[in-house]
Design a protein around this motif. Structure first.
Motif, PDB file in Angstrom:
ATOM      1  N   ALA A  27      50.705  42.795  40.240  1.00  0.00           N
ATOM      2  CA  ALA A  27      49.370  43.123  40.730  1.00  0.00           C
ATOM      3  C   ALA A  27      49.402  43.298  42.240  1.00  0.00           C
ATOM      4  O   ALA A  27      49.974  42.493  42.959  1.00  0.00           O
ATOM      5  CB  ALA A  27      48.394  42.016  40.352  1.00  0.00           C
ATOM      6  N   PRO A  28      48.796  44.396  42.770  1.00  0.00           N
ATOM      7  CA  PRO A  28      48.900  44.683  44.193  1.00  0.00           C
ATOM      8  C   PRO A  28      48.087  43.738  45.054  1.00  0.00           C
ATOM      9  O   PRO A  28      46.975  43.366  44.711  1.00  0.00           O
ATOM     10  CB  PRO A  28      48.349  46.113  44.277  1.00  0.00           C
ATOM     11  CG  PRO A  28      47.401  46.214  43.130  1.00  0.00           C
ATOM     12  CD  PRO A  28      48.008  45.382  42.029  1.00  0.00           C
ATOM     13  N   PHE A  29      48.658  43.339  46.169  1.00  0.00           N
ATOM     14  CA  PHE A  29      47.949  42.577  47.181  1.00  0.00           C
ATOM     15  C   PHE A  29      48.003  43.390  48.460  1.00  0.00           C
ATOM     16  O   PHE A  29      49.015  44.005  48.767  1.00  0.00           O
ATOM     17  CB  PHE A  29      48.609  41.201  47.417  1.00  0.00           C
ATOM     18  CG  PHE A  29      48.069  40.113  46.543  1.00  0.00           C
ATOM     19  CD1 PHE A  29      48.279  40.142  45.173  1.00  0.00           C
ATOM     20  CD2 PHE A  29      47.344  39.073  47.076  1.00  0.00           C
ATOM     21  CE1 PHE A  29      47.789  39.143  44.359  1.00  0.00           C
ATOM     22  CE2 PHE A  29      46.856  38.059  46.269  1.00  0.00           C
ATOM     23  CZ  PHE A  29      47.075  38.106  44.905  1.00  0.00           C
ATOM     24  N   PRO A  30      46.902  43.429  49.231  1.00  0.00           N
ATOM     25  CA  PRO A  30      46.910  44.191  50.469  1.00  0.00           C
ATOM     26  C   PRO A  30      47.956  43.657  51.443  1.00  0.00           C
ATOM     27  O   PRO A  30      48.295  42.477  51.428  1.00  0.00           O
ATOM     28  CB  PRO A  30      45.480  44.000  51.009  1.00  0.00           C
ATOM     29  CG  PRO A  30      44.947  42.823  50.294  1.00  0.00           C
ATOM     30  CD  PRO A  30      45.633  42.776  48.966  1.00  0.00           C
ATOM     31  N   ASP A  31      48.466  44.558  52.316  1.00  0.00           N
ATOM     32  CA  ASP A  31      49.527  44.191  53.249  1.00  0.00           C
ATOM     33  C   ASP A  31      49.128  43.063  54.191  1.00  0.00           C
ATOM     34  O   ASP A  31      49.971  42.298  54.643  1.00  0.00           O
ATOM     35  CB  ASP A  31      49.947  45.417  54.079  1.00  0.00           C
ATOM     36  CG  ASP A  31      50.596  46.487  53.207  1.00  0.00           C
ATOM     37  OD1 ASP A  31      51.105  46.137  52.130  1.00  0.00           O
ATOM     38  OD2 ASP A  31      50.585  47.654  53.619  1.00  0.00           O
ATOM     39  N   ASP A  32      47.837  42.973  54.523  1.00  0.00           N
ATOM     40  CA  ASP A  32      47.420  41.976  55.498  1.00  0.00           C
ATOM     41  C   ASP A  32      47.038  40.642  54.860  1.00  0.00           C
ATOM     42  O   ASP A  32      46.579  39.739  55.523  1.00  0.00           O
ATOM     43  CB  ASP A  32      46.239  42.492  56.331  1.00  0.00           C
ATOM     44  CG  ASP A  32      45.029  42.839  55.473  1.00  0.00           C
ATOM     45  OD1 ASP A  32      45.202  43.006  54.258  1.00  0.00           O
ATOM     46  OD2 ASP A  32      43.930  42.945  56.037  1.00  0.00           O
ATOM     47  N   ILE A  33      47.238  40.521  53.545  1.00  0.00           N
ATOM     48  CA  ILE A  33      46.985  39.252  52.863  1.00  0.00           C
ATOM     49  C   ILE A  33      48.294  38.771  52.248  1.00  0.00           C
ATOM     50  O   ILE A  33      48.916  39.479  51.457  1.00  0.00           O
ATOM     51  CB  ILE A  33      45.911  39.397  51.763  1.00  0.00           C
ATOM     52  CG1 ILE A  33      44.566  39.760  52.385  1.00  0.00           C
ATOM     53  CG2 ILE A  33      45.791  38.111  50.961  1.00  0.00           C
ATOM     54  CD1 ILE A  33      43.457  39.920  51.387  1.00  0.00           C
ATOM     55  N   ASN A  37      41.887  44.731  48.506  1.00  0.00           N
ATOM     56  CA  ASN A  37      41.792  45.826  49.474  1.00  0.00           C
ATOM     57  C   ASN A  37      40.993  47.004  48.919  1.00  0.00           C
ATOM     58  O   ASN A  37      41.278  48.163  49.205  1.00  0.00           O
ATOM     59  CB  ASN A  37      43.182  46.296  49.908  1.00  0.00           C
ATOM     60  CG  ASN A  37      43.175  46.876  51.315  1.00  0.00           C
ATOM     61  OD1 ASN A  37      42.299  46.565  52.112  1.00  0.00           O
ATOM     62  ND2 ASN A  37      44.141  47.720  51.608  1.00  0.00           N
ATOM     63  N   GLY A  38      39.979  46.668  48.116  1.00  0.00           N
ATOM     64  CA  GLY A  38      39.146  47.704  47.526  1.00  0.00           C
ATOM     65  C   GLY A  38      37.756  47.729  48.140  1.00  0.00           C
ATOM     66  O   GLY A  38      37.509  47.153  49.199  1.00  0.00           O
ATOM     67  N   GLU A  39      36.836  48.383  47.442  1.00  0.00           N
ATOM     68  CA  GLU A  39      35.482  48.564  47.964  1.00  0.00           C
ATOM     69  C   GLU A  39      34.483  48.467  46.816  1.00  0.00           C
ATOM     70  O   GLU A  39      34.761  48.905  45.691  1.00  0.00           O
ATOM     71  CB  GLU A  39      35.374  49.937  48.636  1.00  0.00           C
ATOM     72  CG  GLU A  39      34.045  50.209  49.299  1.00  0.00           C
ATOM     73  CD  GLU A  39      34.012  51.582  49.983  1.00  0.00           C
ATOM     74  OE1 GLU A  39      32.909  52.034  50.341  1.00  0.00           O
ATOM     75  OE2 GLU A  39      35.095  52.177  50.143  1.00  0.00           O
ATOM     76  N   LEU A  40      33.329  47.862  47.085  1.00  0.00           N
ATOM     77  CA  LEU A  40      32.245  47.772  46.109  1.00  0.00           C
ATOM     78  C   LEU A  40      31.047  48.528  46.659  1.00  0.00           C
ATOM     79  O   LEU A  40      30.623  48.280  47.783  1.00  0.00           O
ATOM     80  CB  LEU A  40      31.891  46.307  45.833  1.00  0.00           C
ATOM     81  CG  LEU A  40      30.803  46.024  44.773  1.00  0.00           C
ATOM     82  CD1 LEU A  40      31.072  44.698  44.076  1.00  0.00           C
ATOM     83  CD2 LEU A  40      29.409  45.990  45.395  1.00  0.00           C
ATOM     84  N   ARG A  41      30.525  49.458  45.886  1.00  0.00           N
ATOM     85  CA  ARG A  41      29.375  50.255  46.311  1.00  0.00           C
ATOM     86  C   ARG A  41      28.218  50.066  45.343  1.00  0.00           C
ATOM     87  O   ARG A  41      28.413  50.023  44.119  1.00  0.00           O
ATOM     88  CB  ARG A  41      29.738  51.743  46.378  1.00  0.00           C
ATOM     89  CG  ARG A  41      30.829  52.076  47.393  1.00  0.00           C
ATOM     90  CD  ARG A  41      31.186  53.542  47.356  1.00  0.00           C
ATOM     91  NE  ARG A  41      32.236  53.873  48.302  1.00  0.00           N
ATOM     92  CZ  ARG A  41      32.806  55.073  48.394  1.00  0.00           C
ATOM     93  NH1 ARG A  41      32.419  56.052  47.580  1.00  0.00           N
ATOM     94  NH2 ARG A  41      33.768  55.284  49.283  1.00  0.00           N
ATOM     95  N   ILE A  42      27.012  49.961  45.885  1.00  0.00           N
ATOM     96  CA  ILE A  42      25.805  49.793  45.068  1.00  0.00           C
ATOM     97  C   ILE A  42      24.888  50.980  45.299  1.00  0.00           C
ATOM     98  O   ILE A  42      24.493  51.274  46.430  1.00  0.00           O
ATOM     99  CB  ILE A  42      25.066  48.495  45.431  1.00  0.00           C
ATOM    100  CG1 ILE A  42      25.961  47.277  45.175  1.00  0.00           C
ATOM    101  CG2 ILE A  42      23.776  48.371  44.619  1.00  0.00           C
ATOM    102  CD1 ILE A  42      25.335  45.964  45.596  1.00  0.00           C
ATOM    103  N   THR A  44      29.772  50.463  41.686  1.00  0.00           N
ATOM    104  CA  THR A  44      31.070  51.122  41.578  1.00  0.00           C
ATOM    105  C   THR A  44      32.138  50.302  42.292  1.00  0.00           C
ATOM    106  O   THR A  44      31.956  49.915  43.445  1.00  0.00           O
ATOM    107  CB  THR A  44      31.018  52.531  42.198  1.00  0.00           C
ATOM    108  OG1 THR A  44      29.989  53.291  41.555  1.00  0.00           O
ATOM    109  CG2 THR A  44      32.351  53.247  42.026  1.00  0.00           C
ATOM    110  N   LEU A  45      33.236  50.025  41.591  1.00  0.00           N
ATOM    111  CA  LEU A  45      34.365  49.319  42.172  1.00  0.00           C
ATOM    112  C   LEU A  45      35.486  50.314  42.424  1.00  0.00           C
ATOM    113  O   LEU A  45      35.901  51.031  41.508  1.00  0.00           O
ATOM    114  CB  LEU A  45      34.868  48.217  41.244  1.00  0.00           C
ATOM    115  CG  LEU A  45      33.829  47.215  40.728  1.00  0.00           C
ATOM    116  CD1 LEU A  45      34.508  46.160  39.865  1.00  0.00           C
ATOM    117  CD2 LEU A  45      33.100  46.562  41.885  1.00  0.00           C
TER     118      LEU A  45
END
Length: 202
Positions: free
Chosen positions: A71-77, A38-43, A54-55
């Motif tokens: 380890a966290p897992f997003p609520d929708d997974i 549930n994160g984001e990758l930016r270039i 950037t992660l």
């Protein structure tokens, strides 16, 4: 990177280095892992200026005990159920960061995972330890080694050993017909769990 290259940077198999130098899976695998968390990758990139990737990952609640199981897992997974019996798995990959990620994924699934960074190291571990239930290996191991040859030798040493291969490259399924099952990269935690159950309990 130019804008057109940057727009395709996370596509599986896309590379500007040629087939012999890269699989085009590095950023794709990183993007998949980050999205699963549930994160984001930016270039941030421009010709002549360089590239910064950037992660951004969700913060872990300070009250949550540290360790692989938390380890966290997003609520929708939905996190896959751990495999029964805590199977002991030998993980083989010549790329240390990828080996680390693969090993951690198996531990999240309740496996006892041991890593090896080459075919030779894997065979030494198999000779020294008879308790491995399965070997999970990348197909391209560098230095002229490959997972198919490793699987054949491993099964010669340990006929009862289950084998699962993985790759980020396109494989001719006709040529691989007599070989162990293959899990294509990138794969999700659910994909890995399902394939492991299939191989360990056919």
């Amino acid at each position: 990177m130019t804008p057109d290259v940057a727009s395709r940077a996370i596509e599986p198999f896309f590379t500007t280095k040629g087939d012999k130098h890269a699989s085009g899976m590095g950023l794709s695998l990183a993007f998949g892992a980050v999205k699963q968390a549930n994160g984001e990758l930016r270039i941030d990139t421009a010709p002549g200026r360089g590239t910064t990737v950037t992660l951004i990952l969700p913060a872990l609640d300070a009250s949550t005990p540290a360790g692989p199981k938390s380890a966290p897992f997003p609520d929708d997974i939905v996190r896959p159920e751990p495999l029964a019996g805590r199977p002991r798995v030998l993980v083989v990959d010549d790329d240390p960061p990828v080996l680390s990620v693969m090993t951690q994924q198996l531990r999240w699934l309740g496996c006892e995972a041991i890593g090896a960074s080459s075919a030779d190291a894997a065979l030494r571990l198999l000779l020294a330890d008879q308790s491995f239930a399965l070997m999970f290996s990348d197909i391209d191991l560098g230095s002229g080694q490959d997972g198919f040859a490793l699987a054949r030798e491993a099964r010669r040493l340990r006929p009862s050993l289950r084998v699962l291969l993985t790759t980020g490259k396109l494989i001719d399924r006709g040529e691989a017909e007599d070989h162990p099952p293959i899990l294509p990269k990138p794969f999700t935690q659910r994909d890995l769990a399902d394939k492991l159950r299939e191989v360990l309990d056919p």
